[in-house]
Every structure is written in structure tokens, then in C-alpha cells.
Design a protein around this motif. Structure first.
Motif, short mmCIF file in Angstrom:
data_model
loop_
_atom_site.label_atom_id
_atom_site.label_comp_id
_atom_site.label_asym_id
_atom_site.label_seq_id
_atom_site.Cartn_x
_atom_site.Cartn_y
_atom_site.Cartn_z
N THR A 27 1.42 0.02 3.51
CA THR A 27 0.70 0.29 2.27
C THR A 27 0.42 1.78 2.13
O THR A 27 0.57 2.35 1.04
N ALA A 40 3.54 3.52 1.18
CA ALA A 40 3.86 3.23 -0.23
C ALA A 40 2.99 4.08 -1.15
O ALA A 40 3.48 4.68 -2.11
N SER A 56 11.29 -8.53 -6.67
CA SER A 56 11.03 -7.86 -5.41
C SER A 56 12.11 -8.17 -4.37
O SER A 56 12.35 -7.38 -3.48
N LEU A 75 8.26 -0.71 -1.03
CA LEU A 75 7.03 -1.12 -1.72
C LEU A 75 6.68 -0.13 -2.83
O LEU A 75 6.20 -0.53 -3.89
N ALA A 78 0.71 -3.50 -3.31
CA ALA A 78 1.45 -3.11 -2.10
C ALA A 78 1.04 -3.97 -0.92
O ALA A 78 1.89 -4.47 -0.18
N GLU A 86 2.31 -7.61 -1.39
CA GLU A 86 3.74 -7.85 -1.55
C GLU A 86 4.34 -8.43 -0.27
O GLU A 86 4.00 -8.03 0.83
#
Lengths: 328, 291
Positions: free
Chosen positions: A109, A112, A151, A185, A246, A249
Motif C-alpha cells: 500500500t 502504491a 483488476s 496497485l 489499495a 485490493e
């Protein structure tokens, strides 16, 4: 509309009459809309109740405690004389340490956001402040279209193409790693942050710009000292949405992170996230087993983390919004 | 303001509708009934392609019957068999005692395992690698994280990158049991969904090592396996799998709750017939030894 127009010309009594009939219909329509709105809230609440119900046995169930205690999920285990954080749920002695999973989620994360926040905010600034209206009309939908990329496609791209590029560029030890997953991401988070930030920038009143310029500031000064601070709450909200996207996901990280539950801060190493773990293991577990409840506990904790982060930023944004309007 | 009763009534209607829809769906399909013209087969990712080829050929010769093949892993298939959501489970490992007991308890019938094909679990490395053979103890050390550099097993001085399967995979369980002696995989093992993903990863990684069904060999090469450091190295092949000299050969199974009936039975009989067995090699696995 035409009813209302014609009623204006007739007497007051008839206006009331005419009004009453649509009112009944409106009430039903309103009730239906409220019901639908409530239904979404209720279903979210029910999901929470369900996840909570399946997660709580981790705290008290003896079935779970035969294999793992809440403390053992966080504290390291002594292996061959040194402490190790292990996630090995299918084993003679199952090990359910959640530290590597949350660290993994955090790593991807952060990567990202480090990539997505500067690029999307810069793109939003360009779009809102500098681009010609024709350019803007092209750019905004084009970037927002990125959000429509499934995705699984983004993940596959990261797995096949991005991973090779990054290994060649940085010489990473693992081909699939936190950096690859994080950049994958970013692809999903960029359009979210961009779209919300751009709206926030455009919502800054024109008078701020003209006033700043009239006071003798250059366009850059106006942007950095006036417009960006004024749009900050909105941009912050966009970043928060991006953070939630993020960390929640799944498919991109399943495909691109390599899924090895390691505890280190090396971005070139493979990493395993909370969401990927749930997605890959929940299909197989026996309902009611320790593994099953631990997976639900992971889900509940993940929800808690995003919830707390959201509340904290919402508060901070609220305060900054107040101080902004106070200084006006 | 808002009429509360209206809201409630709407809610009740919606709830009833949903319930009704659910109820109808579940009473429509009863798996395993003699007249069933449609069955679902679920389980091992290793066996998905094989199952699909079989199903296509079978459906072509007996029109009107539908056989749905799905993957997900042996563990997923066994869970589905226990829950009654699949008729036949494809498994690349035998059921554990615990799972057999659960089938018995929930389905009220014994789990019947039928051997349908033979697979040699291959260990593969990148096509560019010069590595030719490993012994099972060496392999165990590599995958438990004791050996971390290729130079310790006769390769270049570079870290070994481990690839493996998710823990819902029959291949994972088989490898853990037969190679690692039930020890844990090293934490650095990257776990991927599906044997083709593992093969793909090793294909793109000059220092990678992976394992999986013999069928997935594009861009990678299988290495010969020695049972222990003193024995001869044996390549996976039809002959070595059938005579049992290759240390990592295993049977692929159909598992049913009770003896298969109806379409499930005729499909299974066909799979075991010469027609069904002759298709196996084209997918990359091996037919059962005769007799």
C-alpha cells in the motif's frame, strides 16, 4: 411540470387538490428509495455482523485455542534459537502469525501511494489549473477510464510485463515482489485519487484565484499558497479513498506479489498480503476450524484498520476545513 | 414523516422474494440422481485440463449429457464433495482420514477413491539452467530453507528462488508429505495459484525452481530425481512412472460419495476404458499401468 404551471393560474383550492394526488405517489416513491438506501446500509451491517460472528471465536473458542491463541498470532515464535514470525496454517503444528501479512499489506500500500499520490495530484493540478478546456475534456475521462480496467487485467500486466522490467531495472532478488505489486496497485488507485482531487481543485472558488493574482502573486504562488491549501481536504479525501482501494485490493496482489509471507522491509522481496491470504485460503478451509476463524479475524482486523484510518483522517480533514473557513 | 409501515412492507416483500428465489434454486438440482443429465466435477488444478478433454470427448459421443469441470485445488474439490456441491471430486492426493470421516458424516456414504491416471510430479528449473539432477534430501533442504544457494547443489553462486503452490493444492500436500517429510516450506517460498503459474514463474526466473505436474513443461526443464544421495537419478517418463522407479509419481483420483451412479458412473467407466485412457498422454500425464 406542466401541472404545476397550469395550477398557478387557477384558484388556491384547486392547487391544493392537484397537489394532493402526486403527493401520495411521491410518498410511495420516497419510501421505496429510502428502503433501497436502507437495504444497502443493512446489508453492509449484516456483512459486518457475519464477519464479526465468525471472527470472534478466535478470542474464546477452545477449538481455535487448541491451535492458536490471540497472543500467538502477534508474538514471534522461537525457532532454532531465533525469533520468527511464521504464517504456516497447513502444517503439523499450524502457525498463524499475522505480522507478516499485515506488514505485507502495508508494504504494497505504501509503495502504491508513494507512486500514485504525487502523480495523480500533479495530473489533477494540471487538469484543473493549466490544461485548456479541450485538453481537459480529453484527459479527465481518459484517466478515469483506468478505473474501469478490471483488476485481473492490471494484475496480469504486472505479473507478465512489469515484473520483468523491474527485475531488469533494479536487479531485485525475487521477480514478483512488493514493488511490482505496489506499482500494479498504483494503477488501480491513480484514477480514484486523480478524480477526487481534480473535483476538489475545481471546487475552489474562482474568487480565490483572482484575489491571489490581484494581490501580486505569481500563478505558481497562487497555486501553492492558496488553491492547493483550499483544496487540501478534498485531496485528502481522495488519498484516503485510494488508501482503502489499495489495501483492500486482492487480485492484483495475488498475481503480482509472489505471496511469500516474509518479515522484512526489502521491497525487492516477495510479500504476502492479508487480502491475498484470505482469497487463496478461504476456499479450502473446513468451516468452523481454527484456520477458518483466523481468516475471518484477519478480515475483521483489516476492516478495523481501514475504519480507524478513515476516522482519523476524516477528523483531521474536518479540522483543516474549519480552520480554512475560519481564516477566510 | 416517512410511513414506517410502507418501509416495513417493502422490506418484507424483498426478503420474501429473495428467499423464494433461493428456495427454488436449491430444490431444482439434486446432484447424484440416476436421471441426472448434468454433473459437476471439481477439484485438482493439476487435473483440470485432463478432466476437460475427457468431458468434451465424452459429451461428443453421448449427446444430451453435460459435464462441468472446475478447478480450485484438490482441497477445494474435497470440501465441495463434503458439502455436496459437486458430484465427482478430482484429487491429486488421497483423502485424509479426517476428510473421509467428514464425507461419511455429511453425505452418509463412504468416500470412494478411483485411480484414473498416473502423474509424475516434476521438479523444474529454468530452461537456461545447467542443473541436471537433485536427490530428494537435497530437494527437501532447498524447500525447507536449509540450502539457499545454488552453489551448494552444484550450480552457480546465486540465491535459489523458490516457487510452490498454495496450501489448498493437492500438489502442495503431496510435495510436503513425500519430499519435505511433512516439515514446513521455507517462508520465502512464493506460492502461486496453479501449476501453470509456477511453470510460468520459473520460465521467467533464471534462478528459480518449481514443482508441478509433468504436463507443464514449456520454457522450463524437468530434472532427474534421486531417491537418496546414493541411488541413480531418474527422469520422469511413462516407463519410470508406471514401474514406480520415479520417486515422485502419484495416482490421480476421482472421488465420489458412495459408488458413482447414473452419468457419474458412465463417465467414470468411460474414463477407465481404453478410449478414455488413450487420451491421457496427449495432455501430458500417463495412463494407468495395465493389469
Amino acid at each position: 411540470m406542466s401541472d404545476a404551471a397550469s395550477s398557478k393560474s387557477s384558484g388556491a383550492a384547486r392547487t391544493l387538490d392537484l397537489r394532493r394526488r402526486p403527493r401520495r405517489f411521491e410518498r410511495i416513491a420516497e419510501a421505496a428509495i429510502v428502503a433501497v438506501a436502507l437495504l444497502s446500509i443493512v446489508s453492509v451491517a449484516l456483512i459486518l455482523v457475519f464477519v464479526g460472528k465468525e471472527a470472534l471465536p478466535v478470542l474464546y473458542s477452545s477449538v481455535v485455542h487448541e491451535e492458536v491463541t490471540p497472543l500467538a498470532m502477534i508474538l514471534p515464535r522461537e525457532i532454532n534459537g531465533h525469533a520468527a514470525y511464521l504464517w504456516q496454517p497447513v502444517s503439523e503444528i499450524p502457525k498463524y502469525n499475522i505480522v507478516p501479512l499485515f506488514l505485507g499489506s502495508l508494504k504494497v500500500t505504501v509503495v502504491a501511494l508513494l507512486f500514485a499520490v504525487p502523480t495523480s495530484v500533479a495530473a489533477a493540478v494540471y487538469c484543473a489549473e493549466y490544461a485548456s478546456s479541450r485538453m481537459r475534456e480529453f484527459l479527465k475521462p481518459a484517466i478515469e477510464l483506468m478505473a474501469g480496467v478490471p483488476s485481473v487485467v492490471a494484475g496480469f500486466f504486472a505479473l507478465v510485463v512489469l515484473a520483468s522490467w523491474i527485475q531488469r531495472a533494479f536487479g531485485t532478488e525475487h521477480r514478483l515482489n512488493a514493488m511490482v505489486a505496489g506499482l500494479g496497485l498504483a494503477f488501480a488507485t491513480c484514477p480514484v485519487i486523480f478524480s477526487v482531487s481534480e473535483d476538489a481543485l475545481r471546487a475552489v472558488p474562482q474568487s480565490y484565484r483572482t484575489a491571489a493574482l490581484a494581490l501580486g502573486s505569481t500563478p505558481t504562488q497562487a497555486l501553492l499558497r492558496v488553491i492547493l491549501p483550499a483544496a487540501l481536504p478534498g485531496i485528502g479525501a481522495g488519498v484516503m479513498l485510494g488508501f482503502g482501494r489499495a489495501i483492500g485490493e486482492t487480485l492484483i496482489v495475488v498475481l503480482a506479489s509472489g505471496n511469500a509471507a516474509l518479515v522484512d522491509l526489502n521491497l525487492g522481496h516477495s510479500t504476502r498480503t492479508v487480502t491475498a491470504t484470505i482469497a487463496q485460503e478461504l476456499g479450502e478451509v473446513v468451516v468452523g476450524s481454527a484456520h477458518y476463524h483466523v481468516l475471518f479475524a484477519l478480515g475483521a482486523l483489516l476492516f478495523l484498520v481501514t475504519f480507524v484510518v478513515n476516522v482519523i483522517t476524516e477528523r483531521a480533514l474536518h479540522r483543516s476545513r474549519q480552520s480554512l473557513s475560519g481564516s477566510k | 414523516m416517512m410511513n414506517r409501515r410502507t418501509t416495513l412492507a417493502l422490506f418484507a416483500l424483498l426478503a420474501l422474494g429473495t428467499l423464494g428465489a433461493c428456495a427454488r434454486k436449491s430444490s431444482d438440482s439434486k446432484p447424484g440422481e440416476p436421471q441426472a443429465t448434468s454433473i459437476s466435477v471439481k477439484g485438482s488444478d493439476t487435473m483440470v485440463i485432463l478432466g476437460q478433454r475427457w468431458a468434451e470427448a465424452y459429451m461428443k459421443q453421448s449427446a444430451g449429457s453435460t459435464i462441468q469441470i472446475a478447478g480450485g485445488g484438490s482441497g477445494t474439490g474435497i470440501a465441495a464433495l463434503i458439502n455436496g456441491s459437486t458430484d465427482v471430486c478430482q484429487a491429486s492426493r488421497p483423502l485424509k482420514e479426517k476428510e473421509k470421516a467428514e464425507v461419511k458424516a455429511k453425505r452418509n456414504a463412504d468416500a470412494i477413491e478411483t485411480r484414473v491416471a498416473l502423474d509424475a510430479l516434476a521438479v523444474y528449473v529454468n530452461a537456461a539452467s545447467a542443473l541436471k539432477e537433485l536427490s530428494l534430501p537435497q530437494l527437501a533442504k532447498i524447500y525447507t530453507g536449509e540450502t539457499t544457494n545454488w552453489k551448494d547443489v552444484g550450480g552457480p553462486d546465486h540465491a535459489i528462488v523458490l516457487y510452490g503452490r498454495e496450501n489448498n493444492s493437492g500438489t502442495y500436500s503431496y510435495f510436503k508429505e513425500h519430499v519435505l517429510g511433512n516439515k514446513d516450506f521455507a517462508a520465502a517460498t512464493q506460492t502461486l495459484a496453479g501449476t501453470s503459474a509456477v511453470a510460468n514463474a520459473v520460465k521467467g526466473d533464471a534462478f528459480g525452481i518449481g514443482y508441478g505436474g509433468i504436463a507443464y513443461l514449456e520454457g522450463v526443464h524437468a530434472i532427474a530425481i534421486k531417491k537418496d544421495d546414493a541411488s541413480v537419478a531418474i527422469m520422469p517418463s511413462l516407463a519410470t512412472a508406471q514401474d514406480g522407479s520415479y520417486p515422485l509419481s502419484r495416482f490421480l483420483l476421482f472421488v465420489t460419495a458412495g459408488q458413482p451412479t447414473g452419468l457419474a458412473k458412465s463417465f467414470q467407466d468411460w474414463v477407465l476404458s481404453p478410449a478414455g485412457q488413450s487420451m491421457i498422454e496427449s495432455v501430458g500425464y500417463y495412463p494407468l499401468p495395465k493389469g
